[in-house]
Enzyme design. Structure first.
Site, short mmCIF file in Angstrom:
data_model
loop_
_atom_site.label_atom_id
_atom_site.label_comp_id
_atom_site.label_asym_id
_atom_site.label_seq_id
_atom_site.Cartn_x
_atom_site.Cartn_y
_atom_site.Cartn_z
N CYS A 94 2.81 -46.35 -2.37
CA CYS A 94 1.83 -45.19 -2.16
C CYS A 94 1.47 -44.96 -3.99
O CYS A 94 2.37 -43.88 -3.80
CB CYS A 94 2.92 -44.91 -1.43
SG CYS A 94 1.50 -43.63 -0.49
N TYR A 151 5.98 7.71 -10.51
CA TYR A 151 6.02 9.07 -9.64
C TYR A 151 7.84 9.65 -10.50
O TYR A 151 8.60 8.81 -10.51
CB TYR A 151 6.85 8.00 -7.75
CG TYR A 151 7.25 9.53 -7.55
CD1 TYR A 151 7.33 10.65 -7.53
CD2 TYR A 151 8.21 8.99 -6.42
CE1 TYR A 151 7.50 12.29 -6.32
CE2 TYR A 151 8.77 9.77 -5.64
CZ TYR A 151 8.26 11.48 -5.36
OH TYR A 151 8.22 11.87 -4.19
N CYS A 173 -1.41 -43.56 6.07
CA CYS A 173 -1.60 -42.78 4.83
C CYS A 173 -2.87 -43.57 3.98
O CYS A 173 -3.03 -44.35 4.53
CB CYS A 173 -0.32 -43.40 4.09
SG CYS A 173 -0.83 -42.90 2.46
N CYS A 194 4.63 -40.69 4.10
CA CYS A 194 4.37 -42.09 4.37
C CYS A 194 5.64 -42.79 3.37
O CYS A 194 6.12 -41.98 2.84
CB CYS A 194 2.96 -42.29 3.75
SG CYS A 194 3.16 -43.92 2.35
N ASP A 242 1.18 -3.91 -6.48
CA ASP A 242 2.15 -5.20 -5.23
C ASP A 242 2.84 -6.08 -5.92
O ASP A 242 2.66 -7.59 -6.53
CB ASP A 242 0.92 -6.08 -4.38
CG ASP A 242 1.18 -6.89 -3.53
OD1 ASP A 242 2.18 -6.90 -3.19
OD2 ASP A 242 0.81 -7.27 -3.27
N GLU A 244 -4.57 7.00 -6.79
CA GLU A 244 -4.20 6.13 -8.30
C GLU A 244 -4.02 4.43 -6.99
O GLU A 244 -3.99 4.04 -6.30
CB GLU A 244 -1.98 5.99 -7.39
CG GLU A 244 -1.80 7.58 -8.17
CD GLU A 244 -0.47 7.84 -8.18
OE1 GLU A 244 0.63 7.33 -7.73
OE2 GLU A 244 0.27 8.88 -8.59
N CYS A 275 -2.06 -45.62 1.20
CA CYS A 275 -2.16 -46.90 1.30
C CYS A 275 -1.87 -47.88 3.14
O CYS A 275 -1.69 -48.86 3.23
CB CYS A 275 -0.33 -47.01 0.73
SG CYS A 275 0.57 -46.37 1.62
N LYS A 303 -2.59 1.45 -5.88
CA LYS A 303 -1.21 0.34 -5.32
C LYS A 303 -0.90 -0.88 -5.51
O LYS A 303 -1.85 -1.62 -5.19
CB LYS A 303 -1.58 0.29 -3.88
CG LYS A 303 -0.44 0.32 -2.74
CD LYS A 303 -0.46 0.05 -1.46
CE LYS A 303 0.99 0.31 -0.50
NZ LYS A 303 1.75 -0.87 -1.33
N LYS A 346 -4.73 -0.25 2.68
CA LYS A 346 -4.50 -1.33 2.16
C LYS A 346 -6.34 -1.32 2.19
O LYS A 346 -7.06 -1.52 3.45
CB LYS A 346 -3.72 -1.92 3.07
CG LYS A 346 -2.44 -1.18 2.78
CD LYS A 346 -1.70 -1.84 2.17
CE LYS A 346 -0.73 -3.31 2.81
NZ LYS A 346 0.68 -3.28 2.71
S1 IVH Z 1 4.25 6.20 -4.66
C1 IVH Z 1 7.02 8.80 -1.86
N1 IVH Z 1 2.40 5.56 -5.54
O1 IVH Z 1 4.42 1.20 -2.10
C2 IVH Z 1 6.48 7.42 -2.21
N2 IVH Z 1 4.03 4.04 -4.57
O2 IVH Z 1 5.16 1.66 0.84
C3 IVH Z 1 6.77 7.26 -3.56
N3 IVH Z 1 3.68 1.71 -4.54
O3 IVH Z 1 7.65 1.47 -2.59
C4 IVH Z 1 5.86 5.54 -3.38
N4 IVH Z 1 2.14 1.46 -6.00
O4 IVH Z 1 7.09 0.35 -3.98
C5 IVH Z 1 3.63 4.78 -4.62
N5 IVH Z 1 0.95 4.10 -6.86
C6 IVH Z 1 2.17 4.29 -5.93
C7 IVH Z 1 2.45 2.80 -5.66
C8 IVH Z 1 3.37 2.42 -4.72
C9 IVH Z 1 2.83 0.52 -5.21
C10 IVH Z 1 4.20 0.91 -3.52
C11 IVH Z 1 5.95 1.19 -3.57
C12 IVH Z 1 6.12 1.38 -2.55
C13 IVH Z 1 5.39 0.94 -1.19
C14 IVH Z 1 4.79 2.66 -0.12
#
Ligand code: IVH
Length: 673
Positions: free
Chosen positions: A430, A225, A406, A424, A115, A111, A409, A113, A311
């Site tokens: 300015c 989840y 500056c 400045c 942010d 999946e 000016c 991740k 990451k």
């Molecule tokens: S699963 C026990 N899936 O990443 C597993 N987390 O450090 C629970 N996050 O706190 C997390 N995308 O905020 C999961 N597809 C994804 C995610 C995801 C982002 C974040 C989540 C979590 C942190 C993991």
């Protein structure tokens, strides 16, 4: 059909249209039709308070009431994931899983991740009952009313879809790039600090006490989840596909795979393709798909053994530094900017990077012609990480030093105590500072002249129509009509808006003047303490320091401002144009020192006045409204429904609770109401 029945029908229809529009991206009716139905519902609901429902589609617009968050214990702790940064570590994870499962076949769900900030949603009988932030993993903040405004979070699940009576679903609250950029543009125009990235913006937004603000900022939520005692399937992937049918937004970027190679393919694909996503992602999450196998693998103290995050590397490129230029901002702060040979970085061509301030720049030890490594991470603005070590032995050009004068000016720069920036000091001469001050003057919280924006001001200043904010009041419609694309109607609108600002109360005029360190709150404090501009202009250092919460830095800045002959002239002109130079009779009679020196927390819901009105009352009476309870809190102005966590904290620290009526009595002991 009775009105009650109509309410129920409208709610069901609106939930369905909402899901079609926001989750499926397949609108079933026009925006106008949607709004019309929503208005009809709001109207009917106001006549039938007995049918009040927190999950009604009308709740999505938020309210400016609500408030402090209650801390709630998670039913199941919210763990985090172990991070990996390269494919070797991914391989090790894969092999660990394989060994621990003793050779049994297994599938990995790959999946994105996301942010943002993680959220846990609880549903009972198909209705959202609670939303909690991660907090410390054990306990989180109850942000249910804020989350209700997120359009992609279903308040009621699709009927007949077969969801369990009780379950939890976790995911990520995000601010899409487009909303983030719009928000920052808006904040820039209002001179409010910018958010560094969408994650901070989403988090700041969700924690906003005012859910109407949350509603207008367009957050999104992806769920990843599903947890509960009875779930539809043994597969994590299968459960999420099911959840999608119940109405949740589940990413389409999910793959079940059976080999390490497929995992790497997924990583490589999304490392590039993520640039085209509407929301920020910072990696890939790999999860063992079978819940049974997940239980076999178990957890460590902090994270599950069945999942891992990979990451993405922030992309780095090497390029050549050509020169450093210096930008003067609206406040006079000088920012060094690196100008480099263009380089392709995360999908954009980068030529410039901020060096923040003198200390940051000096620490990098830059020389003209250096090869530097540039990175674009979670932050949007690219930054120079260091001089490229691959070129450590290359001959170096001239060392880059911070300027002393500056660039706009020529004034000699100054550095204020405890500040990283050089400034400045030529505030009145300015050019960028002149424009900046006028922009501040007209801004919403100052004089509120929204008819003119930053571009118009730039225009007027660069064409010599105005030189300072007092000049605004001399502009005539004839002068701007037909000029620079301004039509007659808007010319008249602009002049009328400027004229109308003469009614803006004194404390906002004082804020609008743009005296350094005099923000909105300080302006109010000064207005209350001195009542009019002449008394403030005459105030000695000791007079100023005698005012609660005014320290040396502010006092000196105020003195300096009023000593300046140009400023004195500005004041005389503004007075002649009819601006408010003293507190109104009303404000004067409303004010007292009854709450002087007290720190007061407002909590709960009130009957007689709104929260904002209570805040104003506290300030008018010399008190200070603070956000959270501490040892220093004098008392809590407690309305209905004050959260139990707050109550407990107040009790523990022995802070008294004052009811709304007691509070009003205290301010106005002679009145009987
Ligand atoms: S699963 C026990 N899936 O990443 C597993 N987390 O450090 C629970 N996050 O706190 C997390 N995308 O905020 C999961 N597809 C994804 C995610 C995801 C982002 C974040 C989540 C979590 C942190 C993991």
């Amino acid at each position: 059909m009775s009105e009650q029945e109509r309410i129920l029908q409208l709610r069901a229809d609106l939930h369905r249209h909402n899901h079609n529009y926001y989750v499926l991206n397949q609108p079933s009716i026009s925006d106008q039709e949607f709004d019309a139905l929503l208005r009809e519902l709001a109207d009917l609901e106001s006549r039938h308070p007995e049918l009040n429902d927190p999950n009604s589609p009308t709740q999505r617009v938020g309210s400016d009431l609500a408030g402090d968050f209650e801390t709630v214990r998670h039913q199941r702790p919210m763990l985090s994931l172990a991070n990996t940064y390269n494919k070797q570590e991914v391989t090790e994870f894969y092999e660990r899983v394989r060994d621990a499962l003793g050779g049994e076949p297994f599938e990995i769900c790959c999946e994105l991740k996301f942010d943002g900030l993680s959220i846990a949603l609880h549903y009972e009988h198909g209705a959202l009952v609670r939303a909690l932030t991660r907090g410390d993993g054990e306990q989180g903040d109850d942000v249910t009313s804020a989350v209700r405004t997120i359009r992609t979070v279903p308040l009621l699940l699709q009927q007949g879809a077969g969801w369990p009576d009780s379950f939890e679903i976790r995911g990520e609250v995000l601010m899409p790039w487009a909303s983030f950029e719009a928000l920052n543009r808006d904040r820039e125009a209002r001179e409010e600090p910018l958010f560094a990235n969408p994650r901070n913006a989403a988090s700041g937004t969700l924690k906003s006490k005012n859910t109407a603000v949350v509603a207008e900022r367009h957050l999104d939520a992806y769920l990843y989840y599903l947890l509960g005692d009875t779930l539809p399937a043994d597969g994590h992937y299968e459960n999420l596909q099911e959840a999608k049918r119940w109405g949740f937004k589940v990413s389409d970027a999910m793959r079940k795979v059976q080999s390490l190679q497929e995992i790497f393919d997924f990583i490589d694909y999304w490392d590039v393709e993520r640039r085209n996503l509407p929301v920020a992602t910072d990696g890939i999450v790999l999860k063992v798909n079978s819940l049974r196998q997940q239980r076999t693998l178990g957890m460590t103290a902090k994270s599950p053994r069945w999942a891992i995050a990979y990451k993405f590397q922030a992309e780095r490129q090497s390029t050549i530094l050509r020169e450093v230029t210096f930008q003067v901002g609206r406040t006079g702060a000088v920012t060094p900017v690196a100008n480099m040979d263009p380089v392709q970085l995360s999908g954009t061509i980068v030529r410039r990077a901020t060096l923040h301030n003198a200390d940051f720049m000096t620490a990098l030890d830059l020389h003209v012609g250096d090869h530097v490594l540039v990175e674009k991470g979670g932050e949007i603005i690219p930054k120079i990480v260091c001089v490229d070590p691959d070129f450590a032995d290359a001959p170096r050009g001239e060392r880059i030093t911070f300027i002393q004068r500056c660039p706009e000016c020529g004034a000699e720069l100054v550095r204020y105590e405890d500040e990283a920036a050089w400034y400045c000091p030529n505030e009145t001469g300015c050019p960028p500072q002149i424009r900046g001050r006028i922009e501040h003057f007209v801004s919403r919280r100052a004089m509120g002249i929204d008819a003119i924006g930053p571009e118009t001001i730039d225009d007027y200043v660069s064409r010599g129509l105005i030189h300072n904010y007092a000049d605004l009041y001399q502009i005539t419609a004839d002068q701007i009509n037909g000029q620079w694309g301004t039509r007659e109607r808007s010319a008249q609108k602009i002049v009328a808006a400027i004229a109308a600002s003469r009614e803006v109360p004194f404390e906002r005029v004082l804020f609008a003047l743009g005296i350094r360190f005099v923000g909105e709150t300080t302006a109010k404090t000064l207005a209350r303490a001195f009542h009019d501009i002449d008394a403030l202009a005459r105030a000695t250092l000791n007079d100023l320091l005698a005012v609660n919460s005014i320290g040396l830095v502010i006092a000196e800045s105020v003195m300096r401002w009023f000593r300046d002959a140009d400023n004195a002239l500005l004041i005389e002109r503004l007075r002649a144009y009819g601006l408010q130079m003293s507190l109104s009779e009303e404000a004067l009679s409303a004010q007292s020192e009854r709450l002087a020196g007290l720190s007061i927390v407002i909590s709960g819901v009130f009957v007689h006045h709104s929260r904002d009105e209570y805040k104003a009352l506290i300030e008018q009476n010399g008190g200070k409204n603070v956000g959270s309870i501490s040892k220093k809190t004098s008392f809590i102005l407690a309305g209905e429904n004050m959260g139990p966590a707050k109550r407990e904290k107040a009790e523990k620290l022995g802070i008294p609770l004052v009811t709304e009526d007691e509070f009003l009595q205290r301010l106005n002991p002679t009145s009987n109401d």
